[in-house]
Write an enzyme that holds these catalytic residues in place. Structure first.
Site, PDB file in Angstrom:
ATOM      1  N   ASN A   1     -35.090  45.565  25.695  1.00 21.66           N
ATOM      2  CA  ASN A   1     -35.762  46.584  24.893  1.00 21.66           C
ATOM      3  C   ASN A   1     -36.433  45.954  23.677  1.00 21.66           C
ATOM      4  O   ASN A   1     -35.914  45.019  23.057  1.00 21.66           O
ATOM      5  CB  ASN A   1     -34.818  47.729  24.489  1.00 21.66           C
TER       6      ASN A   1
ATOM      7  N   GLU B   1     -38.194  47.147  20.226  1.00 24.08           N
ATOM      8  CA  GLU B   1     -38.406  48.282  19.317  1.00 24.08           C
ATOM      9  C   GLU B   1     -39.535  48.000  18.335  1.00 24.08           C
ATOM     10  O   GLU B   1     -40.131  46.918  18.331  1.00 24.08           O
ATOM     11  CB  GLU B   1     -37.085  48.594  18.604  1.00 24.08           C
TER      12      GLU B   1
ATOM     13  N   GLU C   1     -35.759  48.396  30.876  1.00 24.05           N
ATOM     14  CA  GLU C   1     -36.110  48.615  32.290  1.00 24.05           C
ATOM     15  C   GLU C   1     -37.617  48.636  32.485  1.00 24.05           C
ATOM     16  O   GLU C   1     -38.139  48.084  33.453  1.00 24.05           O
ATOM     17  CB  GLU C   1     -35.525  49.950  32.776  1.00 24.05           C
TER      18      GLU C   1
ATOM     19  N   CYS D   1     -37.302  55.965  32.104  1.00 27.44           N
ATOM     20  CA  CYS D   1     -37.150  54.786  32.969  1.00 27.44           C
ATOM     21  C   CYS D   1     -36.844  55.189  34.408  1.00 27.44           C
ATOM     22  O   CYS D   1     -37.289  54.535  35.344  1.00 27.44           O
ATOM     23  CB  CYS D   1     -36.064  53.863  32.426  1.00 27.44           C
TER      24      CYS D   1
HETATM   25  N1  THU Z   1     -32.693  51.687  25.873  1.00 26.58           N
HETATM   26  C1  THU Z   1     -33.036  50.881  26.913  1.00 26.58           C
HETATM   27  O1  THU Z   1     -33.640  49.824  26.739  1.00 26.58           O
HETATM   28  N2  THU Z   1     -32.688  51.288  28.154  1.00 26.58           N
HETATM   29  C2  THU Z   1     -31.980  52.406  28.450  1.00 26.58           C
HETATM   30  O2  THU Z   1     -31.731  52.691  29.611  1.00 26.58           O
HETATM   31  C3  THU Z   1     -31.505  53.266  27.368  1.00 26.58           C
HETATM   32  C4  THU Z   1     -32.002  52.947  26.014  1.00 26.58           C
HETATM   33  C5  THU Z   1     -33.042  51.257  24.520  1.00 26.58           C
HETATM   34  C6  THU Z   1     -34.091  52.079  23.853  1.00 26.58           C
HETATM   35  C7  THU Z   1     -33.779  51.801  22.394  1.00 26.58           C
HETATM   36  O3  THU Z   1     -34.411  50.590  22.007  1.00 26.58           O
HETATM   37  C8  THU Z   1     -32.289  51.585  22.366  1.00 26.58           C
HETATM   38  O4  THU Z   1     -31.911  51.313  23.703  1.00 26.58           O
HETATM   39  C9  THU Z   1     -31.495  52.779  21.858  1.00 26.58           C
HETATM   40  O5  THU Z   1     -31.858  53.939  22.512  1.00 26.58           O
END
Ligand code: THU
Length: 165
Positions: A62, A64, A75, A119
């Site tokens: 992820n 941000e 994902e 996702c």
């Molecule tokens: N996040 C993911 O990368 N994948 C998921 O399936 C759930 C959430 C990330 C998004 C955000 O950067 C952090 O987790 C908290 O929600």
């Protein structure tokens, strides 16, 4: 009126030691790649690693942003990487793990998490367009492991490209 039911089977393993070696390797990679997440706002680091049908391995974490909605999940980063590097090659298995680095709360990474709704939508269309189910391995840094045979199970009543024809 007729009643309908949606249900699916999935496997539950006590821990990574119960997986076969290929799955255990992929999950270890997903656990490790959480280190590459950029998640200074949520402090929730997610790692995804896929084995493709051509034997190549692709990862995503992820990413941000100070403008919060700009952030993207591990994902979908992975799907973009896979599609770009290996066009039209199906994903066979996708392992997803996470770790919280929160300094204020102790959030354990001892249970599986599953992909968010957005996702799930992206995973489903990837499966459909590459004509192969994506097998999911879900687990934290330790503890139980879930294996789900296809991402499709996670999104009943999905909106699909057929609706646009
Ligand atoms: N996040 C993911 O990368 N994948 C998921 O399936 C759930 C959430 C990330 C998004 C955000 O950067 C952090 O987790 C908290 O929600």
């Amino acid at each position: 009126m007729s009643g309908k039911k949606f249900e699916f089977d999935y496997e539950v393993f006590d821990d990574i030691s119960k997986l076969d070696e290929k799955d255990a390797w992929l999950l270890r990679e997903a656990r490790n790649v959480t280190e590459n997440a950029y998640a200074p706002y949520s402090e929730f680091h997610v790692g995804a690693v896929a084995m493709l049908a051509n034997g190549q391995v692709v990862a995503g974490t992820n990413q941000e942003n100070a403008s919060y909605p700009v952030g993207i999940c591990a994902e979908r980063v992975l799907l973009g990487n896979a599609a770009t590097l290996y066009k039209d090659v199906p994903i066979e298995t996708l392992a997803i793990s996470y770790i919280s680095k929160s300094k204020t709360e102790e959030i354990k990474s001892d249970h599986p998490i599953s992909p968010c709704g957005m996702c799930r939508q992206a995973l489903l269309e990837y499966e459909t367009r590459t004509k192969k189910p994506i097998r999911l391995i879900l687990s934290g840094q330790e503890g139980k492991v879930f294996i789900i045979q296809t991402a499709k199970f996670l999104l009943p009543f999905a909106f699909t490209p057929e609706e646009l024809i």
